[in-house]
Design an enzyme around this catalytic site. Structure first.
Site, PDB file in Angstrom:
ATOM      1  N   GLU A 181       0.723  -1.085   0.066  1.00 48.65           N
ATOM      2  CA  GLU A 181       0.004   0.121  -0.040  1.00 48.65           C
ATOM      3  C   GLU A 181       0.888   1.351   0.035  1.00 48.65           C
ATOM      4  O   GLU A 181       0.702   2.134   0.970  1.00 48.65           O
ATOM      5  CB  GLU A 181      -1.103  -0.092   1.122  1.00 48.65           C
ATOM      6  N   ASN A 202       2.255  -5.037  -3.262  1.00 48.91           N
ATOM      7  CA  ASN A 202       0.738  -5.414  -2.945  1.00 48.91           C
ATOM      8  C   ASN A 202      -0.009  -4.040  -2.688  1.00 48.91           C
ATOM      9  O   ASN A 202       0.511  -3.176  -1.840  1.00 48.91           O
ATOM     10  CB  ASN A 202       0.719  -6.395  -1.731  1.00 48.91           C
ATOM     11  N   HIS A 205     -10.311  -6.037  -2.628  1.00 47.76           N
ATOM     12  CA  HIS A 205     -11.339  -5.802  -1.577  1.00 47.76           C
ATOM     13  C   HIS A 205     -12.578  -5.119  -2.384  1.00 47.76           C
ATOM     14  O   HIS A 205     -12.409  -3.997  -2.726  1.00 47.76           O
ATOM     15  CB  HIS A 205     -10.833  -5.184  -0.454  1.00 47.76           C
ATOM     16  N   GLU A 256      -6.146 -10.726  -1.534  1.00 50.35           N
ATOM     17  CA  GLU A 256      -6.808 -10.427  -0.495  1.00 50.35           C
ATOM     18  C   GLU A 256      -8.188 -10.564  -0.989  1.00 50.35           C
ATOM     19  O   GLU A 256      -8.988  -9.609  -0.322  1.00 50.35           O
ATOM     20  CB  GLU A 256      -6.498  -9.082   0.261  1.00 50.35           C
ATOM     21  N   ASP A 302     -12.114 -10.520  -1.324  1.00 50.43           N
ATOM     22  CA  ASP A 302     -13.311 -10.561  -0.467  1.00 50.43           C
ATOM     23  C   ASP A 302     -14.557  -9.662  -1.172  1.00 50.43           C
ATOM     24  O   ASP A 302     -13.933  -8.705  -1.748  1.00 50.43           O
ATOM     25  CB  ASP A 302     -13.157 -10.286   1.055  1.00 50.43           C
TER      26      ASP A 302
HETATM   27  O1  9MR Z   1      -7.633  -8.183   8.101  1.00 42.90           O
HETATM   28  C1  9MR Z   1      -6.581  -7.261   8.939  1.00 42.90           C
HETATM   29  C2  9MR Z   1      -7.336  -6.848  10.089  1.00 42.90           C
HETATM   30  O2  9MR Z   1      -7.375  -8.074  11.041  1.00 42.90           O
HETATM   31  C3  9MR Z   1      -6.547  -5.897  10.851  1.00 42.90           C
HETATM   32  O3  9MR Z   1      -6.936  -5.290  12.029  1.00 42.90           O
HETATM   33  C4  9MR Z   1      -6.010  -4.701   9.862  1.00 42.90           C
HETATM   34  C5  9MR Z   1      -5.172  -3.648  10.519  1.00 42.90           C
HETATM   35  O4  9MR Z   1      -4.740  -2.948   9.444  1.00 42.90           O
HETATM   36  O5  9MR Z   1      -5.470  -5.503   8.695  1.00 42.90           O
HETATM   37  C6  9MR Z   1      -6.334  -5.971   8.024  1.00 42.90           C
HETATM   38  O6  9MR Z   1      -5.476  -6.902   6.931  1.00 42.90           O
HETATM   39  C7  9MR Z   1      -5.253  -5.947   5.733  1.00 42.90           C
HETATM   40  C8  9MR Z   1      -4.184  -6.298   5.141  1.00 42.90           C
HETATM   41  O7  9MR Z   1      -2.943  -6.387   6.190  1.00 42.90           O
HETATM   42  C9  9MR Z   1      -3.460  -5.171   4.121  1.00 42.90           C
HETATM   43  N1  9MR Z   1      -4.517  -4.984   3.083  1.00 42.90           N
HETATM   44  C10 9MR Z   1      -5.836  -4.510   3.787  1.00 42.90           C
HETATM   45  C11 9MR Z   1      -6.458  -5.590   4.727  1.00 42.90           C
HETATM   46  C12 9MR Z   1      -7.787  -5.405   5.462  1.00 42.90           C
HETATM   47  O8  9MR Z   1      -7.798  -4.150   6.104  1.00 42.90           O
END
Ligand code: 9MR
Length: 362
Positions: A174, A215, A251, A279, A281
């Site tokens: 990101e 990513n 997402h 990722e 969903d």
């Molecule tokens: O799914 C993850 C969640 O449990 C955490 O609280 C969150 C913290 O920022 O991160 C989520 O995973 C993220 C991933 O690491 C990067 N891309 C977005 C995902 C969803 O927020």
């Protein structure tokens, strides 16, 4: 068993149909005896991982440490259906090094060990990110040269620990804003864009076999953000930087898989890079209607085909497997039902969509 939209071909019936009754009866008796041996093969071919294995690609799930260690229904589905796992949080910097120099590998090790004993590959997530940094790092007021050393040490230590056990790393996560400019972050602000090439080189030195990824989200369509990433990727490759793949987080909102997704992934693949959906969903406004669940199924199929239909697609990972633990409702108020299994581990229509996306004969 998950339902599939088409009946599977029934091999035994095709053989028996033209035979006289007595011979058929004898054959049925034989088949009945051999059936237990055939069953595992037949079921493997209809799981997500069975289809993925047959195509030589990965189908993965992001895994939380809590369900991994406390929910046997969760691990049953995980191990039956997926040939790859990603740590949902356990390999993030705040989890690994909560205080400086003191590492906590327990949850990350658990997942890597679990994967090894269930014949699953591991995607490493993530080394350099603006978020989920421990406060000692965020608030440490380090100089550029100190930060550089801290980052190199983190990459050496983490990638080195799992050398040979992680097939791909999200090295950079990101790093762009929506308009394609570089996102302000600890790394960008103190080190400048050069941190990206450095991080990739350090990770490559620590594990030369791991595929190294950038990513991001909202790069699935052809847009300002993906254009900027494309330009960066091209530049890094021209400079000989070890960048091997692009992770398209994916997402999505139901009904909104971008129409340019496949062409967009293809232009990255045409640079010689792997592409992966990392990722996936697909969230739905709650309560989800039957029509929305059906649309979500179509979307899962389309999204996975948009990757698998492109050369050098390494696979598709979903961000969780069951709605029971998804991050979505906590972040997007009023949305949920984003994953292939519901809270009670019943396969949703989305499961069939994903399965059909993976199965070239569906
Ligand atoms: O799914 C993850 C969640 O449990 C955490 O609280 C969150 C913290 O920022 O991160 C989520 O995973 C993220 C991933 O690491 C990067 N891309 C977005 C995902 C969803 O927020």
């Amino acid at each position: 068993m998950p339902h599939t939209s088409r009946p599977r071909p029934h091999r035994r019936r095709r053989v028996l149909r033209p035979l006289p009754l007595a011979v058929a009866g004898a054959l049925i008796a034989t088949v009945a005896v051999t059936l237990p041996q055939l069953t595992p093969d037949a079921s493997a071919a209809t799981t997500l991982r069975g289809f993925a294995d047959a195509r030589g690609v990965r189908v993965g799930a992001a895994v939380g440490d809590t369900p991994l260690t406390s929910d046997s229904s969760y691990t049953t589905v995980l191990d039956r259906e997926f040939n790859s796992v990603t740590a949902e949080n356990a390999m993030k910097w705040d989890a690994l090094e909560p205080s400086r120099g003191s590492y906590n590998w327990a949850a990350a090790d658990r997942l890597v060990n679990h994967a090894a004993s269930h014949d699953q590959g591991v995607r490493g997530h993530t080394l350099v990110w603006y978020s989920q940094l421990p406060s000692w790092l965020k608030n440490g007021n380090f100089s550029a040269s100190q930060l550089n050393t801290i980052l190199k040490n983190h990459i050496d230590t983490t990638v080195g620990r799992y050398k040979g056990r992680i097939y791909a790393w999200d090295v950079i996560n990101e790093t762009f804003d929506e308009d394609g400019s570089m996102r302000s972050s600890l790394w960008q602000d103190k080190l400048g864009t050069g941190y990206i090439a450095n991080a990739l080189r350090w990770a490559h030195a620590a594990d030369p076999a791991a595929k190294l990824y950038i990513n991001d989200y909202n790069i699935e369509a052809d847009n300002a953000k993906s254009d900027a990433l494309y330009a960066l990727a091209k530049q890094l490759l021209a400079q000989g930087v070890p960048l091997h793949g692009i992770g398209f987080q994916s997402h999505f909102v139901v009904g909104q898989v971008p129409s340019s997704m496949k062409a967009n992934l293809k232009r990255f693949s045409d640079l010689g890079l792997e592409v992966s959906v990392t990722e996936l969903d697909i969230r739905i406004p709650l309560p989800a209607s039957t029509a929305e669940l059906a649309q979500q199924s179509t979307d899962y199929k389309t999204a996975s085909e948009n990757c698998l239909g492109v050369p050098r697609c390494a696979g598709v990972t979903v961000w969780g497997l069951t709605d029971k633990y998804s991050w979505v409702p906590g972040t997007f108020s009023g949305y949920g039902a984003a994953l292939p299994y519901n809270e009670s581990y019943a396969a949703k229509p989305a499961y069939t969509g994903l399965s059909n996306g993976l199965n070239p004969n569906a």
